[in-house]
Write a protein that holds these residues in place. Sequence first.
Motif, PDB file in Angstrom:
ATOM      1  N   LEU A   8       0.829  -1.212   0.000  1.00 57.35           N
ATOM      2  CA  LEU A   8       0.000   0.000   0.000  1.00 57.35           C
ATOM      3  C   LEU A   8       0.862   1.260   0.000  1.00 57.35           C
ATOM      4  O   LEU A   8       0.560   2.237  -0.687  1.00 57.35           O
ATOM      5  CB  LEU A   8      -0.951   0.010   1.202  1.00 57.35           C
ATOM      6  CG  LEU A   8      -2.075  -1.019   1.186  1.00 57.35           C
ATOM      7  CD1 LEU A   8      -2.892  -0.933   2.476  1.00 57.35           C
ATOM      8  CD2 LEU A   8      -2.970  -0.864  -0.026  1.00 57.35           C
ATOM      9  N   HIS A   9       1.946   1.229   0.750  1.00 59.17           N
ATOM     10  CA  HIS A   9       2.858   2.373   0.781  1.00 59.17           C
ATOM     11  C   HIS A   9       3.454   2.609  -0.601  1.00 59.17           C
ATOM     12  O   HIS A   9       3.550   3.753  -1.070  1.00 59.17           O
ATOM     13  CB  HIS A   9       3.963   2.134   1.815  1.00 59.17           C
ATOM     14  CG  HIS A   9       4.899   3.286   1.949  1.00 59.17           C
ATOM     15  ND1 HIS A   9       6.045   3.397   1.206  1.00 59.17           N
ATOM     16  CD2 HIS A   9       4.831   4.394   2.726  1.00 59.17           C
ATOM     17  CE1 HIS A   9       6.659   4.518   1.512  1.00 59.17           C
ATOM     18  NE2 HIS A   9       5.943   5.138   2.438  1.00 59.17           N
ATOM     19  N   SER A  10       3.826   1.540  -1.256  1.00 56.90           N
ATOM     20  CA  SER A  10       4.370   1.634  -2.612  1.00 56.90           C
ATOM     21  C   SER A  10       3.338   2.233  -3.567  1.00 56.90           C
ATOM     22  O   SER A  10       3.658   3.108  -4.380  1.00 56.90           O
ATOM     23  CB  SER A  10       4.796   0.241  -3.083  1.00 56.90           C
ATOM     24  OG  SER A  10       5.025   0.223  -4.455  1.00 56.90           O
ATOM     25  N   PHE A  11       2.095   1.763  -3.457  1.00 55.81           N
ATOM     26  CA  PHE A  11       1.021   2.303  -4.302  1.00 55.81           C
ATOM     27  C   PHE A  11       0.865   3.803  -4.059  1.00 55.81           C
ATOM     28  O   PHE A  11       0.747   4.582  -4.991  1.00 55.81           O
ATOM     29  CB  PHE A  11      -0.311   1.605  -4.017  1.00 55.81           C
ATOM     30  CG  PHE A  11      -0.419   0.205  -4.563  1.00 55.81           C
ATOM     31  CD1 PHE A  11       0.606  -0.378  -5.288  1.00 55.81           C
ATOM     32  CD2 PHE A  11      -1.562  -0.534  -4.343  1.00 55.81           C
ATOM     33  CE1 PHE A  11       0.493  -1.663  -5.789  1.00 55.81           C
ATOM     34  CE2 PHE A  11      -1.690  -1.825  -4.840  1.00 55.81           C
ATOM     35  CZ  PHE A  11      -0.657  -2.391  -5.559  1.00 55.81           C
ATOM     36  N   SER A  12       0.830   4.182  -2.794  1.00 53.27           N
ATOM     37  CA  SER A  12       0.605   5.581  -2.428  1.00 53.27           C
ATOM     38  C   SER A  12       1.669   6.494  -3.033  1.00 53.27           C
ATOM     39  O   SER A  12       1.363   7.559  -3.551  1.00 53.27           O
ATOM     40  CB  SER A  12       0.594   5.739  -0.915  1.00 53.27           C
ATOM     41  OG  SER A  12       0.475   7.090  -0.568  1.00 53.27           O
ATOM     42  N   SER A  13       2.917   6.051  -2.975  1.00 52.57           N
ATOM     43  CA  SER A  13       3.993   6.910  -3.476  1.00 52.57           C
ATOM     44  C   SER A  13       3.962   7.064  -4.996  1.00 52.57           C
ATOM     45  O   SER A  13       4.537   7.996  -5.529  1.00 52.57           O
ATOM     46  CB  SER A  13       5.359   6.376  -3.014  1.00 52.57           C
ATOM     47  OG  SER A  13       5.569   5.084  -3.525  1.00 52.57           O
ATOM     48  N   SER A  14       3.261   6.161  -5.680  1.00 54.67           N
ATOM     49  CA  SER A  14       3.203   6.272  -7.140  1.00 54.67           C
ATOM     50  C   SER A  14       1.928   6.957  -7.643  1.00 54.67           C
ATOM     51  O   SER A  14       1.753   7.123  -8.846  1.00 54.67           O
ATOM     52  CB  SER A  14       3.330   4.881  -7.774  1.00 54.67           C
ATOM     53  OG  SER A  14       2.170   4.124  -7.544  1.00 54.67           O
ATOM     54  N   LEU A  15       1.050   7.364  -6.723  1.00 50.12           N
ATOM     55  CA  LEU A  15      -0.200   8.024  -7.121  1.00 50.12           C
ATOM     56  C   LEU A  15       0.004   9.534  -7.247  1.00 50.12           C
ATOM     57  O   LEU A  15       0.606  10.162  -6.367  1.00 50.12           O
ATOM     58  CB  LEU A  15      -1.302   7.753  -6.096  1.00 50.12           C
ATOM     59  CG  LEU A  15      -1.810   6.322  -5.982  1.00 50.12           C
ATOM     60  CD1 LEU A  15      -2.753   6.179  -4.788  1.00 50.12           C
ATOM     61  CD2 LEU A  15      -2.512   5.892  -7.264  1.00 50.12           C
ATOM     62  N   SER A  16      -0.523  10.097  -8.322  1.00 47.61           N
ATOM     63  CA  SER A  16      -0.486  11.555  -8.485  1.00 47.61           C
ATOM     64  C   SER A  16      -1.606  12.176  -7.636  1.00 47.61           C
ATOM     65  O   SER A  16      -2.507  11.485  -7.162  1.00 47.61           O
ATOM     66  CB  SER A  16      -0.688  11.922  -9.951  1.00 47.61           C
ATOM     67  OG  SER A  16      -2.022  11.636 -10.342  1.00 47.61           O
ATOM     68  N   ASP A  17      -1.551  13.496  -7.491  1.00 50.93           N
ATOM     69  CA  ASP A  17      -2.604  14.202  -6.748  1.00 50.93           C
ATOM     70  C   ASP A  17      -3.965  14.010  -7.416  1.00 50.93           C
ATOM     71  O   ASP A  17      -4.983  13.849  -6.733  1.00 50.93           O
ATOM     72  CB  ASP A  17      -2.278  15.694  -6.632  1.00 50.93           C
ATOM     73  CG  ASP A  17      -1.099  15.962  -5.703  1.00 50.93           C
ATOM     74  OD1 ASP A  17      -0.770  15.075  -4.887  1.00 50.93           O
ATOM     75  OD2 ASP A  17      -0.524  17.063  -5.800  1.00 50.93           O
ATOM     76  N   ASN A  18      -3.990  14.036  -8.751  1.00 49.06           N
ATOM     77  CA  ASN A  18      -5.247  13.827  -9.472  1.00 49.06           C
ATOM     78  C   ASN A  18      -5.800  12.422  -9.231  1.00 49.06           C
ATOM     79  O   ASN A  18      -7.017  12.248  -9.095  1.00 49.06           O
ATOM     80  CB  ASN A  18      -5.055  14.051 -10.977  1.00 49.06           C
ATOM     81  CG  ASN A  18      -4.959  15.514 -11.329  1.00 49.06           C
ATOM     82  OD1 ASN A  18      -5.378  16.378 -10.560  1.00 49.06           O
ATOM     83  ND2 ASN A  18      -4.405  15.793 -12.496  1.00 49.06           N
ATOM     84  N   GLU A  19      -4.912  11.439  -9.183  1.00 49.58           N
ATOM     85  CA  GLU A  19      -5.358  10.069  -8.940  1.00 49.58           C
ATOM     86  C   GLU A  19      -5.902   9.914  -7.521  1.00 49.58           C
ATOM     87  O   GLU A  19      -6.909   9.223  -7.313  1.00 49.58           O
ATOM     88  CB  GLU A  19      -4.215   9.080  -9.204  1.00 49.58           C
ATOM     89  CG  GLU A  19      -3.887   8.957 -10.680  1.00 49.58           C
ATOM     90  CD  GLU A  19      -2.611   8.188 -10.961  1.00 49.58           C
ATOM     91  OE1 GLU A  19      -2.543   7.555 -12.028  1.00 49.58           O
ATOM     92  OE2 GLU A  19      -1.679   8.218 -10.122  1.00 49.58           O
ATOM     93  N   VAL A  20      -5.267  10.548  -6.553  1.00 52.08           N
ATOM     94  CA  VAL A  20      -5.776  10.517  -5.177  1.00 52.08           C
ATOM     95  C   VAL A  20      -7.159  11.155  -5.128  1.00 52.08           C
ATOM     96  O   VAL A  20      -8.081  10.622  -4.496  1.00 52.08           O
ATOM     97  CB  VAL A  20      -4.796  11.201  -4.191  1.00 52.08           C
ATOM     98  CG1 VAL A  20      -5.415  11.330  -2.811  1.00 52.08           C
ATOM     99  CG2 VAL A  20      -3.484  10.417  -4.105  1.00 52.08           C
ATOM    100  N   SER A  21      -7.331  12.284  -5.829  1.00 58.99           N
ATOM    101  CA  SER A  21      -8.647  12.946  -5.882  1.00 58.99           C
ATOM    102  C   SER A  21      -9.692  12.031  -6.510  1.00 58.99           C
ATOM    103  O   SER A  21     -10.829  11.954  -6.026  1.00 58.99           O
ATOM    104  CB  SER A  21      -8.553  14.239  -6.689  1.00 58.99           C
ATOM    105  OG  SER A  21      -7.749  15.166  -6.034  1.00 58.99           O
TER     106      SER A  21
END
Length: 180
Positions: A8-21
């Motif tokens: 999950l940490h790995s996934f989080s670090s590869s997500l852009s701000d738009n993807e998090v939104s």
Amino acid sequence: MDPFLILLHSFSSSLSDNEVSSLKFLCREKIGKRKLEAVQSGIELFIILLEQQLIASSKVSFLEKLLESIRREDLVLQLKQFVEEGEVTADDDQPDVHEKPIEVICENVGRDWRMLIRKLGLSEVKIDRIVAANPFNLHEQLFQSLREWQKWKGKDAKVTNLVRALRDCNMNLVADQVEE
């Protein structure tokens, strides 16, 4: 450390701000508005999903759907690979840990247990993880390795395979005891 949390940490670090939104938007039906407004990163979102038991190491379908929805096939592939490697197991897939052959092997195989586990086909990565989790307990290292082999092989984890591997390692006395 929990391998699922590392993933999950790995996934989080590869997500852009738009993807998090986008992920926040997709979770609106599951998570309250106030909580979602406070989320600034993938990690924060994953923490909420874990707390609400929407995702867990044995419950990845919701996470998979989220990642597919934002078209992150690379992360979906990593998640599927993680599941296939046996890090995620369903409760009904757990082998019977009270089988006699495993206890016999654990009681009679010593420092050469790695040779046996390699003959059974378990990867070095899995062996190293087991050793790291049980650094000073030889018996537990062997026991967990055999359980991991059982989970990996499933219904194909047969006593005859154990006996053959023991004999290939010149552990004939132990193989004889297992056959009894």
